[in-house]
Scaffold this active site. Structure first.
Site, mmCIF file in Angstrom:
data_model
loop_
_atom_site.group_PDB
_atom_site.id
_atom_site.type_symbol
_atom_site.label_atom_id
_atom_site.label_comp_id
_atom_site.label_asym_id
_atom_site.label_seq_id
_atom_site.Cartn_x
_atom_site.Cartn_y
_atom_site.Cartn_z
ATOM 1 N N HIS A 47 -2.921 12.759 -4.026
ATOM 2 C CA HIS A 47 -2.826 11.317 -4.243
ATOM 3 C C HIS A 47 -2.088 10.636 -3.088
ATOM 4 O O HIS A 47 -2.485 9.552 -2.640
ATOM 5 C CB HIS A 47 -2.118 11.055 -5.568
ATOM 6 N N GLU A 50 -4.450 10.337 -0.232
ATOM 7 C CA GLU A 50 -5.404 9.236 -0.449
ATOM 8 C C GLU A 50 -4.787 7.896 -0.035
ATOM 9 O O GLU A 50 -5.451 7.059 0.586
ATOM 10 C CB GLU A 50 -5.799 9.211 -1.923
ATOM 11 N N HIS A 51 -3.515 7.703 -0.338
ATOM 12 C CA HIS A 51 -2.832 6.470 0.077
ATOM 13 C C HIS A 51 -2.654 6.413 1.590
ATOM 14 O O HIS A 51 -2.925 5.387 2.225
ATOM 15 C CB HIS A 51 -1.458 6.389 -0.593
ATOM 16 N N GLU A 120 5.133 4.353 2.070
ATOM 17 C CA GLU A 120 4.148 4.691 1.037
ATOM 18 C C GLU A 120 4.722 5.637 -0.003
ATOM 19 O O GLU A 120 4.347 5.581 -1.174
ATOM 20 C CB GLU A 120 2.893 5.289 1.680
ATOM 21 N N GLU A 127 4.919 3.547 -8.405
ATOM 22 C CA GLU A 127 3.751 3.777 -9.256
ATOM 23 C C GLU A 127 4.066 4.799 -10.347
ATOM 24 O O GLU A 127 3.661 4.642 -11.508
ATOM 25 C CB GLU A 127 2.571 4.254 -8.404
#
Length: 483
Positions: A47, A50-51, A120, A127
């Site tokens: 994940h 992906e960011h 990030e 998140e």
């Protein structure tokens, strides 16, 4: 549909679904790697990668990536699942080459610059915090972990704040290098595209990807158990689930029909009985989740603490009886819902893109719509006692889910069944004791009832994944109220 597939010399695949009546195209790269392909110490890396793919390459800054795609009216997005990661764009038909160029760039030339990585990581930790504040997210993560304990498939896609905060550029780059191989990747496009032209673009953009490498996965081994977590909430969030079926299983479409019948819409049994007739919940639904070598099937409900003791036995009764007394009209309605969902999705280029990309990774081909519709139609009532649903599937689920489709009745084994268990639980339940532990299989003996946590007076998140292969003649359910 006009589906074409071409495999490049390095094993990279190109698939198109041409729609001549639109002026746009959806294009994306599907990668057959996700959260289940991570080691424990780097859980969350898929994940995070992906960011980070959107945070700058050797040719483009993060801002330039956003500006280039939006300057032509397009947009970029991505998602990470347990078994794959997808990066995709929606553009006008003439801008497909630009979209592919950007996708190829971020997937092969990302720099993972230190400042961008630090920012990030902080974003993803936020998140994770947001998900932790969302009870429905929490209960499904707990359910997944309980179904597949100690396994990659049971870990959260987002990872932990500790893991994400410690992840280095070298870890991300190494994970990408090991897993983003040509044979594990598919370039898919739906809409106003030309297949041969896209293949030519793909040869230039992805022809240099390595042929070796690709993800390795640990086998899925369903275990089951129970977990509960007390919180200051207004509702109890409950998931009761069972071992399901893989994508390629013969019962895949049968289970889809069964799930839709049980809790797939406003006319479903759970919705009608529990919400419409009794008013016990705002949200209740059944679900299926299939993987390459396993799957899950279950029911989610959110209810008030005072409604739990009435909800649980009704919910169990509906699950127990789901394969019984299915009428022709009910089955036809369920099939119509499933077929309509499939056919309506064909009107969206984005939905068609996701369909062809995921099918190529799962099946190695795109299933024809008629083939899927025929498979749904083939699920039938059969002869009493409903071999199509109530016999074949119940036999499939019983051994791995504490006989959920008949042990719910105490007489099944002459021992304590789930309905007796729920009734027993209700007798010990009070509004102040709502942190429920259901379905923990213990040794033979009397149940033990711990004191309720006085802090847990506003709700709970709760997941149940029944233990597999349990002989209830030798084991009984323990009830735990609070912990």
């Amino acid at each position: 549909m006009s589906i074409q597939v071409t495999t490049l010399d390095n094993g990279f695949r190109v698939v198109t679904d041409v729609i001549d009546t639109v002026e746009t195209a959806a294009v994306g790269v599907w990668v057959g790697v996700g959260a289940r392909h991570e080691k424990k110490e780097i859980n969350g890396v898929a994940h995070l990668l992906e960011h980070m793919a959107f945070k700058g390459t050797e040719r483009r800054s993060a801002r330039a990536i956003a500006e280039e795609i939006e300057s032509v009216g397009g947009h970029l997005n991505a998602f990470t699942s347990r078994e794959n990661t997808a990066y995709f764009a929606r553009v006008l038909k003439d801008d497909v080459p630009l979209a592919v160029d950007i996708l190829a760039d971020i997937l092969q030339n990302s720099t993972f610059e230190a400042g961008e990585l630090e920012r990030e990581r902080a974003v993803i930790i936020q998140e994770i915090g947001q998900a932790s504040d969302t009870p429905e997210d929490v209960v499904f993560d707990r359910f997944q972990e309980t179904a597949y304990p100690g396994q990659p498939l049971g870990r959260p896609i987002l990872g932990s704040a500790e893991n994400v905060g410690a992840m280095s550029r070298e870890v991300i780059a190494g994970y990408m290098r090991e897993n983003y191989a040509a044979r594990a990747m598919v370039l898919a496009a739906s809409g106003r595209v030309e297949h041969d032209a896209l293949v030519t673009i793909a040869e230039d953009a992805f022809g240099g990807l390595p042929t070796n490498g690709g993800p390795n996965r640990a086998p899925a081994r369903y275990r089951g158990g129970d977990v509960f977590e007390s919180r200051e909430l207004e509702q109890v969030h409950l998931v009761l689930g069972f071992d399901g079926v893989p994508f390629k299983d013969d019962d895949y479409f049968t289970l889809s029909v069964l799930s839709n019948l049980l809790g797939g819409g406003m006319s479903s049994r759970l919705f009608q009985e529990i919400r419409e007739k009794r008013g016990l919940v705002y949200s209740i639904y059944s679900f299926t989740a299939s993987y390459a070598d396993g799957g899950l099937f279950g029911v989610y409900a959110g209810t008030g603490e005072k409604q739990v003791e009435e909800l649980l036995p009704v919910m169990c009764e509906e699950i127990a009886n789901v394969g019984a007394s299915i009428g022709e009209d009910e089955l036809a309605r369920v099939k119509a819902q499933l077929k309509a969902g499939i056919l309506m999705a064909l009107e969206s280029t984005s939905a068609r893109l996701e369909r062809i990309g995921s099918h190529m990774l799962v099946y190695g081909r795109v299933l024809d719509v008629a083939e899927v519709v025929d498979a749904i139609e083939a699920v039938d009532l059969g002869q009493d006692p409903v071999p199509g649903i109530g016999d074949d599937l119940s036999q499939r689920l019983r051994p791995v889910a504490v006989d959920p489709l008949h042990v719910l009745h105490a007489e099944a084994h002459g021992s304590k069944g789930v309905l007796d268990f729920v009734g027993h639980l209700a007798g010990h339940f009070s509004p102040r004791q709502h942190a429920l532990g259901l379905g923990q299989v213990g040794d033979v003996g009397d149940g033990d009832y711990g004191a309720a946590d006085p802090r847990s007076q506003r709700g709970a998140v709760h997941a149940v994944a029944p233990m597999p292969n349990v002989d209830l003649g030798r084991a009984v359910f323990r009830v735990r109220l609070g912990q």
